[in-house]
Design an enzyme around this catalytic site. Structure first.
Site, mmCIF file in Angstrom:
data_model
loop_
_atom_site.group_PDB
_atom_site.id
_atom_site.type_symbol
_atom_site.label_atom_id
_atom_site.label_comp_id
_atom_site.label_asym_id
_atom_site.label_seq_id
_atom_site.Cartn_x
_atom_site.Cartn_y
_atom_site.Cartn_z
ATOM 1 N N SER A 161 6.224 11.477 -1.882
ATOM 2 C CA SER A 161 5.493 10.557 -2.750
ATOM 3 C C SER A 161 6.320 10.188 -3.968
ATOM 4 O O SER A 161 6.875 11.050 -4.642
ATOM 5 C CB SER A 161 4.176 11.197 -3.204
ATOM 6 N N ASP B 2 5.854 9.019 -7.480
ATOM 7 C CA ASP B 2 4.798 8.924 -8.490
ATOM 8 C C ASP B 2 5.427 8.648 -9.850
ATOM 9 O O ASP B 2 6.093 9.518 -10.416
ATOM 10 C CB ASP B 2 3.998 10.229 -8.539
ATOM 11 N N SER C 287 2.883 6.964 -2.278
ATOM 12 C CA SER C 287 3.356 6.803 -3.650
ATOM 13 C C SER C 287 2.282 6.161 -4.510
ATOM 14 O O SER C 287 1.314 5.600 -4.001
ATOM 15 C CB SER C 287 4.613 5.923 -3.687
#
Length: 328
Positions: A254, A256, A216
């Site tokens: 992830s 983000d 991340s």
């Protein structure tokens, strides 16, 4: 100028680095848009999601009301709720808060579980208070500190990174800063040079699940330009373009996120749409450089029996020279 988020006048950043025994490698990073009581002196804000595999507390109210009413905390995934609880306590103790019955803490995270005993949830109220109370302007410590103590990006040790850009007077003279908590994957590129490929470390290189590029990144963007929620969303979305330049693949696993705010308070005219393009360029560049800085300043960290080394900068310099990639 410090080439940091704190180049936006009034913005403060503080870290608490938590290292305990051979398994706790984590911390807290606090971002305060100004030194006052943010609940009573709110700033315009927006949050943009690149890939939503994360636990970002407080995002819905920020985007509903278009404002930030607490500092921003970054920490380890399973500690976000403890950090948020401590942030609420800290805020309720501020002056003029005795009658407040609703509060929207904003806390982001990345998963530092390879180097850190994440299940122990070691972040305490004291750690949060230290980061908030010691937050300051000027140079910002980078690398393996605060919320970046246990993070990894592109297979190398990463951490906290920051950078800024100042527009020339002819384009408004505004400042844009970015701060990142890097903990993601992909195929590292530095100024367009395929560093990850050349150094033989990148996602899916063996077509097996050894390294899938999961992870991340939290990106915090600050500006002194007079922007409200809609245009802060537009600014935040361009920060993701800076992330893409570094080789991120925004993988399934992830989280983000970009949290953007303006320090301009008290109303007044917002910049027109036609005036935003220079700010877009600035935030792309600042985010890209902040990610590089999170890698270039990181140091080796050993935790839970694993040692993660930093990016070999001598090799990176050789590759930049070979590809004739001039530094900005």
């Amino acid at each position: 100028m410090s080439n940091a988020l704190t180049d936006v006048a009034g913005v403060l950043v503080g870290h608490t680095t938590v290292i305990e025994g051979d398994s706790v490698r984590t911390g807290v990073t606090a971002i305060r848009p100004h030194a006052g009581n943010l609940f009573h002196e709110r700033v315009p804000a927006a949050i943009v999601t690149g890939n939503g595999f994360g636990k970002l507390i407080g995002s819905t109210q920020v985007n509903e009301l278009g404002e930030l009413e607490t500092p921003i905390l970054l920490t380890s995934t399973l500690s976000v709720w403890r950090a948020a609880d401590a942030l609420v306590d800290w805020m309720l103790e501020r002056p003029r808060m005795s009658k407040v019955r609703s509060l929207n803490p904003v806390v982001g995270e990345t998963n530092d579980g390879r180097l850190n005993d994440i299940r122990s949830r070691p972040i305490t109220a004291a750690h949060v208070r230290q980061a908030l109370d010691t937050a300051s302007g000027g140079p910002v410590p980078e690398g393996s500190v605060g919320a970046g103590t246990g993070t990894i990006a592109f297979g190398w040790k990463a951490g906290i990174g920051t950078a800024s850009r100042v527009l020339p007077a002819s384009l408004g003279g505004h400042t844009v800063g970015a701060l990142v908590q890097s903990n993601f994957g992909g195929v590292l590129q530095v100024l367009g040079v395929p560093v990850g490929r050349e150094l033989g470390r990148y996602a899916f290189q063996k077509d097996v699940a050894d390294e899938r590029g999961d992870g991340s990144i939290l990106i915090v963007v600050a500006t002194d330009a007079p922007l409200l929620h809609r245009n802060l969303q537009r600014l935040a979305s361009r920060a993701l373009m800076g992330l893409a330049r570094t080789g991120s693949n925004a993988s399934n696993g992830s989280g983000d996120y970009v949290i953007a705010f303006s320090t301009r308070q008290g109303g007044g005219a917002e910049l027109s749409n036609d005036d935003l393009s220079p700010l877009f360029q600035a935030v792309i560049e600042a985010t890209e450089e902040a990610i590089y800085n999170s890698l270039f300043t990181a140091t080796a960290v050993t935790g839970q029996g694993l040692t993660v080394e930093p990016l070999p900068l001598d090799r990176v310099r050789e590759l930049l020279a070979r590809y004739d990639a001039g530094l900005r």
